[in-house]
Design a protein around this motif. Structure first.
Motif, short mmCIF file in Angstrom:
data_model
loop_
_atom_site.label_atom_id
_atom_site.label_comp_id
_atom_site.label_asym_id
_atom_site.label_seq_id
_atom_site.Cartn_x
_atom_site.Cartn_y
_atom_site.Cartn_z
N HIS A 1 1.79 -17.55 4.68
CA HIS A 1 1.00 -16.82 3.98
C HIS A 1 0.75 -15.08 4.27
O HIS A 1 0.54 -14.75 4.89
CB HIS A 1 -0.46 -17.69 3.47
N GLN B 1 -0.93 -22.99 -2.57
CA GLN B 1 -1.69 -21.24 -2.55
C GLN B 1 -1.17 -20.97 -4.03
O GLN B 1 -0.43 -19.86 -4.60
CB GLN B 1 -0.23 -20.64 -1.28
N PRO C 1 4.87 -15.95 2.22
CA PRO C 1 4.27 -17.09 1.22
C PRO C 1 5.88 -17.88 0.92
O PRO C 1 6.04 -16.73 0.60
CB PRO C 1 3.52 -16.61 0.50
#
Length: 102
Positions: free
Chosen positions: A61, A100, A66
């Motif tokens: 990320h 995430q 990411p």
């Protein structure tokens, strides 16, 4: 049998991380009442908020690449098993792992 929804990435190239069987029953000291006899403290260290799995996710990320998908597998045993029974706390992915939002 449970219906499975497979995640999709609509890009030509996707960065994918697969996290395999990081479940409470395999984690010594993660609070599962059905902890497996094979549970390990190493699993808990791997899944810590500052542990290696989260470091890989955060590093990707932070460096602008990411993961498009973070896929978590879950091992389930037959009903009546002493551990890893579907829809139980022990079969859930350890909550300190950060996907995430993917």
């Amino acid at each position: 049998m449970h219906d499975v929804e497979f995640p999709e990435c609509d890009k030509e190239h996707c960065n994918v991380l697969v996290v395999v069987d990081m479940q409470n029953d395999y984690c010594k000291g993660c609070g599962s009442p059905t902890e497996s006899k094979w549970a390990s403290g190493i699993v808990k260290r791997l899944a810590k908020s500052d542990g290696p799995i989260n470091q890989v996710i955060q590093h990707a990320h932070d460096n602008g690449v990411p993961f498009d998908l973070v896929i978590f597998t879950q091992d389930w045993l037959a009903d009546g098993s002493p551990f890893l029974v579907h829809d139980t706390i022990g079969a859930e992915v350890i909550e300190t792992i950060d996907g995430q939002g993917t």
